[in-house]
Design an enzyme around this catalytic site. Structure first.
Site, PDB file in Angstrom:
ATOM      1  CG  HIS A  99      -0.207  -0.206   2.515  1.00  0.00           C
ATOM      2  ND1 HIS A  99       0.153  -1.464   2.969  1.00  0.00           N
ATOM      3  CD2 HIS A  99       0.270   0.669   3.423  1.00  0.00           C
ATOM      4  CE1 HIS A  99       0.794  -1.348   4.113  1.00  0.00           C
ATOM      5  NE2 HIS A  99       0.892  -0.051   4.419  1.00  0.00           N
ATOM      6  CG  HIS A 101       0.934   5.293   4.269  1.00  0.00           C
ATOM      7  ND1 HIS A 101       0.099   5.193   5.355  1.00  0.00           N
ATOM      8  CD2 HIS A 101       1.708   4.182   4.299  1.00  0.00           C
ATOM      9  CE1 HIS A 101       0.369   4.080   6.012  1.00  0.00           C
ATOM     10  NE2 HIS A 101       1.337   3.445   5.388  1.00  0.00           N
TER      11      HIS A 101
HETATM   12  P1  AMP Z   1       1.948   0.358   7.327  1.00  0.00           P
HETATM   13  O1  AMP Z   1       2.413   0.630   8.729  1.00  0.00           O
HETATM   14  O2  AMP Z   1       2.665   1.144   6.272  1.00  0.00           O
HETATM   15  O3  AMP Z   1       1.892  -1.122   7.025  1.00  0.00           O
HETATM   16  O4  AMP Z   1       0.469   0.931   7.277  1.00  0.00           O
HETATM   17  C1  AMP Z   1      -0.672   0.189   7.518  1.00  0.00           C
HETATM   18  C2  AMP Z   1      -1.784   1.183   7.663  1.00  0.00           C
HETATM   19  O5  AMP Z   1      -3.007   0.505   7.513  1.00  0.00           O
HETATM   20  C3  AMP Z   1      -1.820   1.888   9.023  1.00  0.00           C
HETATM   21  O6  AMP Z   1      -1.644   3.281   8.838  1.00  0.00           O
HETATM   22  C4  AMP Z   1      -3.208   1.543   9.551  1.00  0.00           C
HETATM   23  O7  AMP Z   1      -3.823   2.616  10.216  1.00  0.00           O
HETATM   24  C5  AMP Z   1      -3.956   1.169   8.286  1.00  0.00           C
HETATM   25  N1  AMP Z   1      -5.068   0.252   8.483  1.00  0.00           N
HETATM   26  C6  AMP Z   1      -5.049  -0.942   9.111  1.00  0.00           C
HETATM   27  N2  AMP Z   1      -6.275  -1.518   9.059  1.00  0.00           N
HETATM   28  C7  AMP Z   1      -7.076  -0.653   8.360  1.00  0.00           C
HETATM   29  C8  AMP Z   1      -8.440  -0.675   7.965  1.00  0.00           C
HETATM   30  N3  AMP Z   1      -9.249  -1.691   8.267  1.00  0.00           N
HETATM   31  N4  AMP Z   1      -8.922   0.383   7.259  1.00  0.00           N
HETATM   32  C9  AMP Z   1      -8.127   1.418   6.945  1.00  0.00           C
HETATM   33  N5  AMP Z   1      -6.823   1.493   7.284  1.00  0.00           N
HETATM   34  C10 AMP Z   1      -6.303   0.476   7.986  1.00  0.00           C
END
Ligand code: AMP
Ligand code: ZN
Length: 137
Positions: A99, A101
């Site tokens: 993903h 950001h």
């Molecule tokens: P990372 O630390 O780069 O792997 O980011 C994962 C991101 O996913 C974090 O910023 C979380 O807040 C976000 N996240 C986890 N579960 C969900 C969800 N169900 N809906 C939206 N964002 C999510």
């Protein structure tokens, strides 16, 4: 992947706040909203991280960034935007479905803190490292 939260978002088994969708990608608001409008852009196909992406998938995903960034900038009146893509636990990745950001920057003193510690350039070391890393086309 059955156990992946983002695959469940793609399939609709877990709800999300979608802001863009097409056949290949989905963009939805990150639940933690580090800055207002904090969005995640994901491929619908499950790949763990950038290392697992082939160029076609990367082209598809990364090509969507400008229009989503423009939408966030225009609708939120953002003055800037950062893109962050964590790959691997050491790099801060917590969800292992790749993903990107998108973090709109609305005002000074917001809650996003990205810091680069700079060093005096060592041109000999840079030259050696570049030689070691050089990738043939
Ligand atoms: P990372 O630390 O780069 O792997 O980011 C994962 C991101 O996913 C974090 O910023 C979380 O807040 C976000 N996240 C986890 N579960 C969900 C969800 N169900 N809906 C939206 N964002 C999510
Ligand atoms: Zn997945």
């Amino acid at each position: 992947m059955t156990d992946c939260i983002f695959c469940k978002i793609v399939s609709g088994d877990v709800p999300s706040s979608k802001i863009y969708e097409d056949d290949h990608v989905l963009a939805f608001l990150d639940i933690t909203q580090v800055t207002p409008g904090h969005t995640l852009l994901i491929p619908k196909q499950h790949v763990a991280d950038l290392f697992e992406m082939d160029s076609d998938l990367a082209s598809t995903v990364f090509a969507r960034l400008p229009k989503i960034a423009r939408q966030l900038k225009e609708k939120l009146g953002a003055k800037g935007l950062n893109i962050v893509n964590n790959n691997g636990e050491l790099a801060g990745q917590t969800v292992f479905h790749s993903h990107i950001h998108l973090l709109p920057r609305l005002e000074e003193g917001d809650e996003l803190d990205i810091r680069f510690t700079t060093h005096e350039p060592d041109f000999a070391a840079l030259g050696q490292l570049a030689q070691d890393l050089y990738l043939e086309d």
